[in-house]
Design an enzyme around this catalytic site. Sequence first.
Site: not given
Ligand code: GDP
Ligand code: IMO
Ligand code: MG
Length: 449
Positions: A29, A32, A56-57, A240
């Site tokens: 999270d 990415k 979850g991106h 991840q």
């Molecule tokens: P990922 O799994 O690495 O793709 O990250 P996620 O999408 O799960 O979580 C990142 C969250 O932060 C998302 O809701 C993005 O829209 C948000 N986000 C990404 N970059 C920024 C930033 O620079 N500032 C803020 N406030 N939000 C951001």
């Molecule tokens: P993105 O790509 C954050 C965590 C789960 C749990 C562990 C194992 O959005 O960064 P799993 O279902 O993979 O067997 O769970 O990994 N986990 C994540 N945490 N971002 C993710 O993906 C994750 N995918 C799995 O919360 O701790």
């Molecule tokens: Mg994510």
Amino acid sequence: MSPALLSVDTTKGKYLMATRVLIGGQWGDEGKGKIVDVLTEQATWIARFQGGNNAGHTVKVGDQKFVLHLIPSGILREGKTCILGNGCVIDPSGFLKELDEVRAGGINTEGRLWISDRAQLALPYHRALDGARETRDCGKTVKIGTTRRGIGPAYADKMTRMGLRAGDMLEDDFEERLRHNIEEHNRTLVFQGHDPLGMEATVAEVLGAAERMIPMITDTTLLLNQAVLKGEEVLFEGAQGTMLDIDHGSYPFVTSSNTTSGGAATGTGVPPNRIRDVIGVVKAYTTRVGEGPFPTELFDDDGMNMAKVGDEFGATTGRPRRCGWFDAVVARYAVMVNGVNWWALTKLDVLDAFKTIKICVAYDMDGQRIEYLPAHIRRFAACRPVYEEMPGWNTPTTHIRTWEALPEACRNYIRRIEELTCAPAGFVSVGPKRDETILTPNAPADLKG
Ligand code: GDP
Ligand code: IMO
Ligand code: MG
């Protein structure tokens, strides 16, 4: 394979390597999806190499918000081709639901999305087994806090060599093998006191999905290697993060794949010496979802503010993310195991209102100062953060578009992270949208100007 398919002479200087891996440097999270979306402007191919729909991106395009789980974030840019590599685990129903959502959002995916025939399938029994394991009250079984998408059991089947692959969907004996695996896993579910899956309903679900998936299944190893040898730009999209890597992460509180940059080679069939560089994505602080040690975790107002301002809720499960200060020990480790060339430092704006900001520079492990990450989870759990404190910048940054215009205290914070982690920041993100991104003077040369 015809030698003509891979005929570019790499010894004659014509060959331009344009491959880049993007990985998470923390516990996932990190943002990415947003950075992939920014980098996709330059790329031709975007390939996921591991994980499944546990990811979850979130990507914001104008006023539209897309949450991608399995499909590469590159799908949102017209004309780019996306690959689900052999290292992924694909839940057919989850994949098709996501595909329909992306299409409903106005994205034309026709001819732009290919699934490796070598990718494993994550099937309904894997989901059931994942849930069963997480709810099991059985002595030494550790609750991981998984996303319950069947990831662990699907990779387990891959390793025990009973897994079904996407390419098996094209074979005459697919249904027979599917029925066999359902029976096998139903026995385990019943043994553990759970209901078995209904045979006919499960078979119908998977075969129905197979029909829609088959036109997208192909030899992506060949496709990608041809693209690489032609000098086309390939971006490998990690899911991840480093600390969730099955080998290098905080085992056993990890996911079941290699989330680190080496996974891009094994997870797509593009060899390591064809990979040019690596971008690591890290937040300006740290978050984690699920169970397991987290040395800089905060339980005070600072942590609550990060969660609130950063909107820290899991994009896949909706669970609140645990928040804490930037951990330079973790990030330095991520540089080492991934070979990070540049950081993309995200969510800097979330720290805009903090008077002082802390960085964890080392750990105190049972009275001993250490600057590396201990392998054993018990030792890691014993680590207490040693902090350095820096003044905050106390001014909004989301509107800023140049390095020079960032407040000095903010630049100092970034410089300190660079020093402590031995990697330069190439990108700074100050908001969730595409344009809320700053290329620093250290950014990759091919992206500047
Ligand atoms: P990922 O799994 O690495 O793709 O990250 P996620 O999408 O799960 O979580 C990142 C969250 O932060 C998302 O809701 C993005 O829209 C948000 N986000 C990404 N970059 C920024 C930033 O620079 N500032 C803020 N406030 N939000 C951001
Ligand atoms: P993105 O790509 C954050 C965590 C789960 C749990 C562990 C194992 O959005 O960064 P799993 O279902 O993979 O067997 O769970 O990994 N986990 C994540 N945490 N971002 C993710 O993906 C994750 N995918 C799995 O919360 O701790
Ligand atoms: Mg994510």
